[in-house]
Design an enzyme around this catalytic site. Structure first.
Site, mmCIF file in Angstrom:
data_model
loop_
_atom_site.group_PDB
_atom_site.id
_atom_site.type_symbol
_atom_site.label_atom_id
_atom_site.label_comp_id
_atom_site.label_asym_id
_atom_site.label_seq_id
_atom_site.Cartn_x
_atom_site.Cartn_y
_atom_site.Cartn_z
ATOM 1 N N GLU A 43 0.826 -1.208 0.000
ATOM 2 C CA GLU A 43 0.000 0.000 0.000
ATOM 3 C C GLU A 43 0.864 1.263 0.000
ATOM 4 O O GLU A 43 0.442 2.319 -0.470
ATOM 5 C CB GLU A 43 -0.926 -0.016 1.233
ATOM 6 C CG GLU A 43 -2.194 0.763 1.031
ATOM 7 C CD GLU A 43 -3.285 0.417 2.039
ATOM 8 O OE1 GLU A 43 -4.448 0.292 1.637
ATOM 9 O OE2 GLU A 43 -2.975 0.272 3.238
ATOM 10 N N HIS A 95 7.006 -27.175 -1.140
ATOM 11 C CA HIS A 95 6.309 -28.269 -1.830
ATOM 12 C C HIS A 95 5.149 -27.741 -2.670
ATOM 13 O O HIS A 95 4.296 -28.508 -3.107
ATOM 14 C CB HIS A 95 5.833 -29.299 -0.805
ATOM 15 C CG HIS A 95 6.985 -29.924 -0.076
ATOM 16 N ND1 HIS A 95 7.486 -31.164 -0.393
ATOM 17 C CD2 HIS A 95 7.771 -29.448 0.918
ATOM 18 C CE1 HIS A 95 8.520 -31.432 0.395
ATOM 19 N NE2 HIS A 95 8.713 -30.405 1.193
ATOM 20 N N LYS A 142 -13.957 1.235 -3.995
ATOM 21 C CA LYS A 142 -15.015 1.725 -3.096
ATOM 22 C C LYS A 142 -16.055 2.515 -3.884
ATOM 23 O O LYS A 142 -17.264 2.327 -3.682
ATOM 24 C CB LYS A 142 -14.411 2.634 -2.022
ATOM 25 C CG LYS A 142 -13.571 1.917 -1.001
ATOM 26 C CD LYS A 142 -13.174 2.885 0.108
ATOM 27 C CE LYS A 142 -12.074 2.306 0.953
ATOM 28 N NZ LYS A 142 -11.493 3.287 1.867
HETATM 29 O O1 PA5 Z 1 -3.153 1.733 5.962
HETATM 30 C C1 PA5 Z 1 -4.245 2.201 5.750
HETATM 31 O O2 PA5 Z 1 -4.478 3.415 5.833
HETATM 32 C C2 PA5 Z 1 -5.425 1.316 5.419
HETATM 33 O O3 PA5 Z 1 -5.069 0.021 5.211
HETATM 34 C C3 PA5 Z 1 -6.444 1.375 6.528
HETATM 35 O O4 PA5 Z 1 -5.862 0.906 7.718
HETATM 36 C C4 PA5 Z 1 -7.675 0.543 6.194
HETATM 37 O O5 PA5 Z 1 -8.203 0.933 4.963
HETATM 38 C C5 PA5 Z 1 -8.736 0.720 7.268
HETATM 39 O O6 PA5 Z 1 -9.065 2.065 7.403
HETATM 40 P P1 PA5 Z 1 -9.826 2.585 8.672
HETATM 41 O O7 PA5 Z 1 -8.950 2.367 9.868
HETATM 42 O O8 PA5 Z 1 -10.051 4.042 8.412
HETATM 43 O O9 PA5 Z 1 -11.104 1.810 8.778
#
Ligand code: PA5
Length: 443
Positions: free
Chosen positions: A283, A304, A418
Site C-alpha cells: 500500500e 512443496h 469503493k
Molecule cells: O493503511 C491504511 O491506511 C489502510 O489500510 C487502513 O488501515 C484501512 O483501509 C482501514 O481504514 P480505517 O482504519 O479508516 O477503517
C-alpha cells in the site's frame, strides 16, 4: 537482529549500490525533518519513545477488565486496523490457541464481507462470553462498519444495552467519523488513533496495543523493542544501520528488474507478520505504476508448492528470509532400532536444527537458481524482537518509498473499488456512475 546480504552480492551492481547508498543519509533527513511527500503522516517516527506511560497503564487496565469477562475477544477492523495486532498475536500465542484453554481467544471480523463468516462467528458467540474492539481510523470504512452493526446488536440482545456498551471499545479518530459519533452517543470506552499515524503504521498505537494486551502479551516489551530500533535509526542514519542496508539492497535489486519480493518464514506463527508486511509495503509503494510487488511464503510448507516456481520460474524475484535462531521449546528426533523410516541419520537432532539446515540449503539453491536472498536473522520470536522488527520495516518502508519517489503514506488507489461498490449499492452521492457500471456488468 542481524542482516546477512551475502546471498545478494552476486546479483548486485557495485556502482548502482554505491549510488543508492550515497543518498541514504539525505533520505533519513527527509523523514526526520519531515520534508518529503506525506510529511503529515510521520507520527510513527517518534511514537515508540514518546509512548505515554499513562496510555500504556490505561490500555493494560482496560485489557485486564475485558480479559476477565471474555472467553472470546473480537477485533473488528480491516487493513492497518487489524493486521498489526494479528501479526503480533499470532506470532506469540499458542499455534493451537482455539484448542488450548488460553482465554480469551482472539478472533477477527470486519476484514471481509462474507455472510457465511459472520454467521459462523455469531453462532460461536451465542455460546461464549465476549467483548470487542471496533477499530477504524476514519470511522467510515464499510467492512468493519457492517460487522460492528451486526455484533453490536448481538451484544445488546445477549447482555442488554448497558453491559453491551461496557464490552465495546472503540478506537478511532479524536473527532471525525461515524464511529466517533456512535461511541460518543453510546458512551463506549474510546482510544484515539493519532492524526499523524496512518493505518498501516499504527500497530504501536492503541490500534494494535489494546488487542495485543487483551491477548495477554507484554505491550511494554513490544514498545521497548521498537524504541531500541528507533534510537538506532536516529543515532546511525548511515549504511551501518541494518534498516538502511535492507532499504538500499531491495531498491538496487528493483532497479535491476527484480520487481517481486517474497517474504519467507520458516515458522508458521509468522504468517500474519508477512501479511502485515505485505500491506505496509504494497500500500505504501504501489503507485504511479511503480513499486516492488510484496508476496509471502511459509517454508518448508511452500517448498512443496511454490518452491518450484521460485527455483525455476520467471527470474524477477528476490526473497527476504526471516531466520529465527532459537525455538522456544526443545524437541529431538528419536532413534529407532529398526530405522524403517530411515531417519536415524538425523536422530538426536532438534527439529529446529533440521529446519535451519532446510533454510540454509534453500537459500543456496535459490541463489544458484538466480534468486537473491536477503536474510534477517532474529534471535527468537518474542514481543521485544517483534517490536524491533516492526520499527525496522516501518523505517525501511519510508526510506524505500522516498527512494522510489512516491508518497509512502497515502493510498489513493484504494478508493477506486469503493466508488464502484458504492455506486452499485446505490449509495447517496454515487448515483451518477450506477447506470454505466451496471451496463458494463450486463446488469
Ligand atoms: O493503511 C491504511 O491506511 C489502510 O489500510 C487502513 O488501515 C484501512 O483501509 C482501514 O481504514 P480505517 O482504519 O479508516 O477503517
Amino acid at each position: 537482529m542481524k542482516l546477512d546480504l551475502s546471498h545478494t552480492k552476486p546479483f548486485l551492481d557495485d556502482a548502482l549500490v554505491r549510488n543508492i547508498e550515497s543518498r541514504i543519509s539525505d533520505t533519513y533527513k527527509t523523514v526526520f525533518d519531515k520534508t518529503g511527500a506525506g510529511n503529515d503522516f510521520l507520527g510513527w517516527v517518534n511514537l515508540p519513545s514518546e509512548t505515554d506511560e499513562n496510555l500504556l497503564a490505561d490500555i493494560e487496565q482496560t485489557a485486564a477488565t475485558l480479559r476477565k469477562k471474555s472467553d472470546v475477544f473480537v477485533v473488528v477492523g480491516i487493513g492497518g486496523s487489524y493486521l498489526g495486532a494479528r501479526a503480533v498475536i499470532e506470532a506469540l500465542q499458542n499455534h493451537f490457541a482455539p484448542l488450548v484453554d488460553e482465554k480469551p481467544l482472539i478472533v477477527y471480523a470486519g476484514h471481509n464481507m462474507s455472510e457465511d463468516y459472520l454467521v459462523d462467528l455469531l453462532q460461536v458467540l451465542d455460546k461464549k462470553d465476549y467483548s470487542l474492539a471496533v477499530i477504524s481510523k476514519s470511522g467510515t470504512t464499510t467492512e468493519p462498519a457492517i460487522a460492528f452493526r451486526i455484533l453490536k446488536n448481538h451484544l445488546i440482545n445477549k447482555y442488554g444495552e448497558q453491559e453491551a456498551a461496557s464490552r465495546i471499545v472503540a478506537i478511532t479518530d479524536k473527532a471525525k467519523g461515524a464511529l466517533k459519533q456512535l461511541a460518543n452517543v453510546k458512551g463506549y470506552k474510546t482510544y484515539i488513533v493519532p492524526d499523524d499515524v496512518g493505518g498501516r503504521f499504527s500497530v504501536l498505537t492503541p490500534v494494535g496495543l489494546l488487542p495485543i494486551a487483551v491477548a495477554g502479551i507484554d505491550i511494554r516489551a513490544l514498545v521497548k523493542g521498537a524504541v531500541e530500533m528507533e534510537r538506532l535509526c536516529k543515532k546511525q542514519p548511515t549504511m551501518e544501520n541494518p534498516v538502511s542496508q535492507y532499504a538500499v539492497v531491495r531498491h538496487a535489486l528493483y532497479e535491476k528488474g527484480l520487481t517481486n519480493e517474497i517474504m519467507v518464514n520458516y515458522e508458521p506463527r509468522l504468517v500474519f507478520f508477512s501479511e502485515w508486511w505485505k500491506q505496509l509495503y504494497g500500500e505504501s509503494h504501489g503507485k504511479q505504476h511503480k513499486g516492488i510487488f510484496p508476496a509471502s511464503v511459509t517454508f518448508s510448507t511452500d517448498l512443496h508448492s511454490m518452491g518450484q516456481y521460485i527455483q525455476d520460474g520467471l527470474r524477477n524475484l528476490f526473497e527476504t528470509v526471516i531466520s529465527v535462531e532459537n525455538a522456544d521449546h526443545e524437541l529431538r528426533i528419536p532413534t529407532e532400532a529398526d530405522d524403517l523410516d530411515q531417519l536415524n541419520y538425523i536422530a538426536g537432532k532438534r527439529i529446529s536444527e533440521v529446519n535451519h539446515k532446510a533454510e540454509l540449503g534453500t537459500v543456496l539453491a535459490h541463489e544458484d537458481g538466480g534468486v537473491p536472498n536477503i536474510r534477517i536473522v532474529i534471535p527468537e520470536v518474542s514481543a521485544q524482537v517483534l517490536g524491533e522488527l516492526i520499527y525496522f520495516f516501518e523505517m525501511a518502508c519510508a526510506l524505500s518509498g522516498y527512494m522510489l519517489e512516491v508518497n509512502p503514506f497515502d493510498q489513493p488507489g484504494v478508493e477506486a473499488y469503493k466508488k464502484n461498490m458504492f455506486a452499485l449499492l446505490g449509495k447517496k452521492g454515487f448515483e451518477a456512475q450506477t447506470a454505466e457500471l451496471n451496463r458494463r456488468l450486463g446488469l
